[in-house]
Design an enzyme around this catalytic site. Sequence first.
Site, PDB file in Angstrom:
ATOM      1  N   ARG A   1     -59.578  26.535  22.376  1.00 53.54           N
ATOM      2  CA  ARG A   1     -59.765  25.094  22.562  1.00 53.54           C
ATOM      3  C   ARG A   1     -59.414  24.645  23.980  1.00 53.54           C
ATOM      4  O   ARG A   1     -59.843  23.577  24.427  1.00 53.54           O
ATOM      5  CB  ARG A   1     -58.945  24.301  21.548  1.00 53.54           C
TER       6      ARG A   1
ATOM      7  N   ARG B   1     -35.827  38.125  22.881  1.00 54.69           N
ATOM      8  CA  ARG B   1     -34.558  37.848  23.555  1.00 54.69           C
ATOM      9  C   ARG B   1     -33.399  38.689  23.030  1.00 54.69           C
ATOM     10  O   ARG B   1     -32.540  39.121  23.799  1.00 54.69           O
ATOM     11  CB  ARG B   1     -34.216  36.359  23.430  1.00 54.69           C
TER      12      ARG B   1
ATOM     13  N   CYS C   1     -33.960  27.281  27.173  1.00 50.99           N
ATOM     14  CA  CYS C   1     -33.724  26.311  28.245  1.00 50.99           C
ATOM     15  C   CYS C   1     -32.273  25.847  28.305  1.00 50.99           C
ATOM     16  O   CYS C   1     -31.661  25.797  29.380  1.00 50.99           O
ATOM     17  CB  CYS C   1     -34.666  25.118  28.099  1.00 50.99           C
TER      18      CYS C   1
ATOM     19  N   GLY D   1     -38.972  19.300  25.675  1.00 49.22           N
ATOM     20  CA  GLY D   1     -38.604  20.643  25.241  1.00 49.22           C
ATOM     21  C   GLY D   1     -39.322  21.082  23.987  1.00 49.22           C
ATOM     22  O   GLY D   1     -39.386  22.273  23.679  1.00 49.22           O
TER      23      GLY D   1
ATOM     24  N   ARG E   1     -31.401  16.145  19.972  1.00 53.24           N
ATOM     25  CA  ARG E   1     -32.600  15.636  20.653  1.00 53.24           C
ATOM     26  C   ARG E   1     -32.383  14.164  20.987  1.00 53.24           C
ATOM     27  O   ARG E   1     -31.944  13.383  20.128  1.00 53.24           O
ATOM     28  CB  ARG E   1     -33.840  15.793  19.769  1.00 53.24           C
TER      29      ARG E   1
ATOM     30  N   HIS F   1     -32.641  18.212  30.299  1.00 46.59           N
ATOM     31  CA  HIS F   1     -31.612  18.445  29.284  1.00 46.59           C
ATOM     32  C   HIS F   1     -30.235  18.188  29.902  1.00 46.59           C
ATOM     33  O   HIS F   1     -29.969  18.560  31.055  1.00 46.59           O
ATOM     34  CB  HIS F   1     -31.646  19.888  28.788  1.00 46.59           C
TER      35      HIS F   1
ATOM     36  N   ASN G   1     -35.589  20.796  32.151  1.00 46.98           N
ATOM     37  CA  ASN G   1     -35.797  21.821  31.125  1.00 46.98           C
ATOM     38  C   ASN G   1     -37.107  22.574  31.279  1.00 46.98           C
ATOM     39  O   ASN G   1     -37.229  23.733  30.857  1.00 46.98           O
ATOM     40  CB  ASN G   1     -35.738  21.197  29.730  1.00 46.98           C
TER      41      ASN G   1
END
Length: 336
Positions: free
Chosen positions: A39, A100, A129, A160, A229, A236, A303
């Site tokens: 897309r 990670r 982040c 984020g 948030r 951030h 961030n």
Amino acid sequence: MGLRVGVVGATGAVGRNMVEVLESSAVDISELRLFASERSAGQEIPFRGTTVCVEVLTEEAMREGFDYLLFSAGADVSRRYAPIAAEAGTTVIDNSSAFRMVPEIPLVVPEVNGKLLKGYSGIIANPNCSTIQMVLALYRVHDRYQLHEIFVSTYQAVSGAGYKAVREYESQLNGETTHNVFPRQIAHNVIPLIGDLRDDITQEEWKMINETRKILNSNSMSVFPTTVRVPVRIGHSESVIARTLFPIMSKDDLIETIASGEDVIVHDDIITPLEIAGDDYTHVSRIRLFDAHTFGMWVVADNLRVGAATNAVRILKLHNQLNSKATENTGAVERV
């Protein structure tokens, strides 16, 4: 000779920032390829005086072999395509959570543990982040005084969570009350939950716990996060309280130690997200020494850049410097 570089997920918020950071960097790029879903294919993104057409991500393209591929398309995409690229000889820098915590894959913040990149090839994990900016603010203190406990509350921007999150936030600012991306309305609100819960701890909080230990190479370190948030577009913020095993000499010494961190700026006055959007530094203010072993600070960073794109490009630059023939011959490493 320039590098062949690709960005996977190039039309997302972080992917576009990766292209911007590469454009302004000194990295010698002979060819830039951009990949995304069907897309998004056909979009054109400006780069160094020209435009690059976004291609559909395919396994065949990943087998072509690049010098570096920067991934920011989500964990599922990374798990499928990153190993294919690595098998073809490409160094992959992955921004997702997919690799990670794989023991044999380095989780890198170049200023902190960049030495892991020397002689390494394959997949390199880019941390979360909120983890990146926290360890950048703390790593010099850890080196000098050995951290053993970290208490952190984050105040994380809507960007984020991606473009859809930003659009939802903006629509709520214009009067909409529905929410799909976040568990509650984010405009004019604060949501103390980022990610699904596991054992009363959210996904984002587990990332900060496990990634901090891996990056700072301290499995015994205790990390107590609360991830929140907030209705901020970019940037951030974190309130950090940390404890050390060895006594801190003085507040002045603490400030000097934090300020000695690479790409870290310490401020006498407070610093807020509005002031740092678009730059590549970790900003620290409100440093307090409560006692010889306990201190607090306020940490702010972009961030999308420091927490993702800039760190990925710094990994690329340092990996290339440490492993190029010129570096091996001279022993010189350019400061990133």
